[in-house]
Design an enzyme around this catalytic site. Structure first.
Site, PDB file in Angstrom:
ATOM      1  N   VAL A  50       0.748  -1.117  -0.105  1.00  0.00           N
ATOM      2  CA  VAL A  50      -0.065  -0.071   0.040  1.00  0.00           C
ATOM      3  C   VAL A  50       0.765   1.385   0.273  1.00  0.00           C
ATOM      4  O   VAL A  50       0.360   2.354   0.186  1.00  0.00           O
ATOM      5  CB  VAL A  50      -1.058  -0.078   1.254  1.00  0.00           C
ATOM      6  CG1 VAL A  50      -1.915  -1.089   1.098  1.00  0.00           C
ATOM      7  CG2 VAL A  50      -0.242  -0.131   2.223  1.00  0.00           C
ATOM      8  N   SER A 128     -10.421   5.642  13.170  1.00  0.00           N
ATOM      9  CA  SER A 128     -10.207   5.371  14.510  1.00  0.00           C
ATOM     10  C   SER A 128     -10.816   6.443  15.389  1.00  0.00           C
ATOM     11  O   SER A 128     -11.119   7.497  15.000  1.00  0.00           O
ATOM     12  CB  SER A 128      -8.709   5.641  14.714  1.00  0.00           C
ATOM     13  OG  SER A 128      -8.312   5.708  16.119  1.00  0.00           O
ATOM     14  N   TYR A 141      -0.817   9.612  13.259  1.00  0.00           N
ATOM     15  CA  TYR A 141      -1.890   8.725  13.166  1.00  0.00           C
ATOM     16  C   TYR A 141      -3.236   9.290  12.932  1.00  0.00           C
ATOM     17  O   TYR A 141      -4.042   9.062  12.016  1.00  0.00           O
ATOM     18  CB  TYR A 141      -1.590   7.599  14.190  1.00  0.00           C
ATOM     19  CG  TYR A 141      -2.718   6.448  14.196  1.00  0.00           C
ATOM     20  CD1 TYR A 141      -2.659   5.645  13.142  1.00  0.00           C
ATOM     21  CD2 TYR A 141      -4.026   6.463  14.792  1.00  0.00           C
ATOM     22  CE1 TYR A 141      -3.427   4.424  13.267  1.00  0.00           C
ATOM     23  CE2 TYR A 141      -4.767   5.579  14.948  1.00  0.00           C
ATOM     24  CZ  TYR A 141      -4.475   4.520  13.876  1.00  0.00           C
ATOM     25  OH  TYR A 141      -5.483   3.471  14.112  1.00  0.00           O
ATOM     26  N   LYS A 145      -5.797   9.192   9.594  1.00  0.00           N
ATOM     27  CA  LYS A 145      -7.223   8.528   9.993  1.00  0.00           C
ATOM     28  C   LYS A 145      -8.395   9.667   9.812  1.00  0.00           C
ATOM     29  O   LYS A 145      -9.423   9.658   8.997  1.00  0.00           O
ATOM     30  CB  LYS A 145      -7.442   8.078  11.256  1.00  0.00           C
ATOM     31  CG  LYS A 145      -6.577   6.590  11.367  1.00  0.00           C
ATOM     32  CD  LYS A 145      -6.979   5.703  10.264  1.00  0.00           C
ATOM     33  CE  LYS A 145      -6.183   4.508  10.474  1.00  0.00           C
ATOM     34  NZ  LYS A 145      -6.522   3.142   9.837  1.00  0.00           N
TER      35      LYS A 145
END
Length: 229
Positions: A50, A128, A141, A145
């Site tokens: 990916v 998330s 992170y 998301k």
């Protein structure tokens, strides 16, 4: 040919549980892995990185050809590179964004060809709950998301006329390999903030993903599966 599904990131955790769940629900299911990885038994293995756009495009195309179409795409691939922002190197930012946001966006783009031919399709991106409340040490992170959630809302509007639905499932703390890397003190603090008092299982999150994928009037939504947070 029956119903068909591709799960990106199917070697472990939520992705593997989703692939197993789709298979048991009657979908002909493919799952991606990087070189050397394995997908659940009965799932068609598709090698994909990916971090590489060509690998994503060729992998989605190969899966759709082998399955005979593509009704459902689930993108569950994700990594963390946790540390305070001032200590993050550029790679900590760019790699997390590539795997968690850019790669999934390219996968959605690749899935459009078979879905538009069918004039139907359902895409579920795994985000998330950390997007909602922020997490110390996870600026990269949570940003990646959060980008997925915004992307899904816009894509849902662009392709609704082609009967392609795009949704997000946002899990809370889940008992996966990624959670096993969290320090015990942080893990206990996390549990104290969960009204149900426990972590989710990967199968519980997978159940929500499959329900979201199959709900024919849901699009542009973010479904929170958080234990009551």
């Amino acid at each position: 040919m029956g119903r068909t599904a591709l799960v990106i990131g199917a070697t472990r955790g939520i992705g593997a549980a989703t692939a197993r769940g789709l298979l048991s629900t009657g979908y002909r299911t493919a799952g991606t892995h990087r070189a050397g990885g394995t997908v659940p038994e009965g799932v068609l293995p598709v090698e994909m990185d990916v971090r590489d756009g060509e690998s994503i495009a060729s992998g989605v195309k190969a899966a759709a050809a082998e399955l005979g179409g593509l009704d459902v795409l689930v993108v569950a691939a994700g990594i963390t590179r946790d540390k305070l922002l001032m200590r993050m190197g550029e790679e900590d930012l760019t790699e997390v964004m590539q795997v968690n946001a850019i790669g999934p966006m390219l996968a959605c783009k690749a899935a459009l060809a078979p879905m538009m031919r069918q004039r139907r399709g359902s895409i579920v991106l795994v985000s998330s709950m950390s997007v909602k409340y922020g997490v110390v040490g996870q600026c990269n992170y949570t940003a990646s998301k959060g980008a997925l959630e915004a992307f899904a809302r816009s894509m849902a509007r662009e392709y609704a006329a082609r009967n392609i639905r795009v949704n997000v499932v946002a899990p809370g703390a889940t008992d996966t390999d990624m959670m096993a890397d969290v320090a015990e003190e942080a893990r206990m603090a996390m549990l104290e903030g969960i009204p149900l008092g426990r972590l989710a299982t990967a199968e519980e999150i997978a159940s929500a993903i499959i329900h979201t994928a199959e709900n024919t009037y849901m699009s542009g939504a973010t479904v929170q599966v958080s234990g009551g947070i």
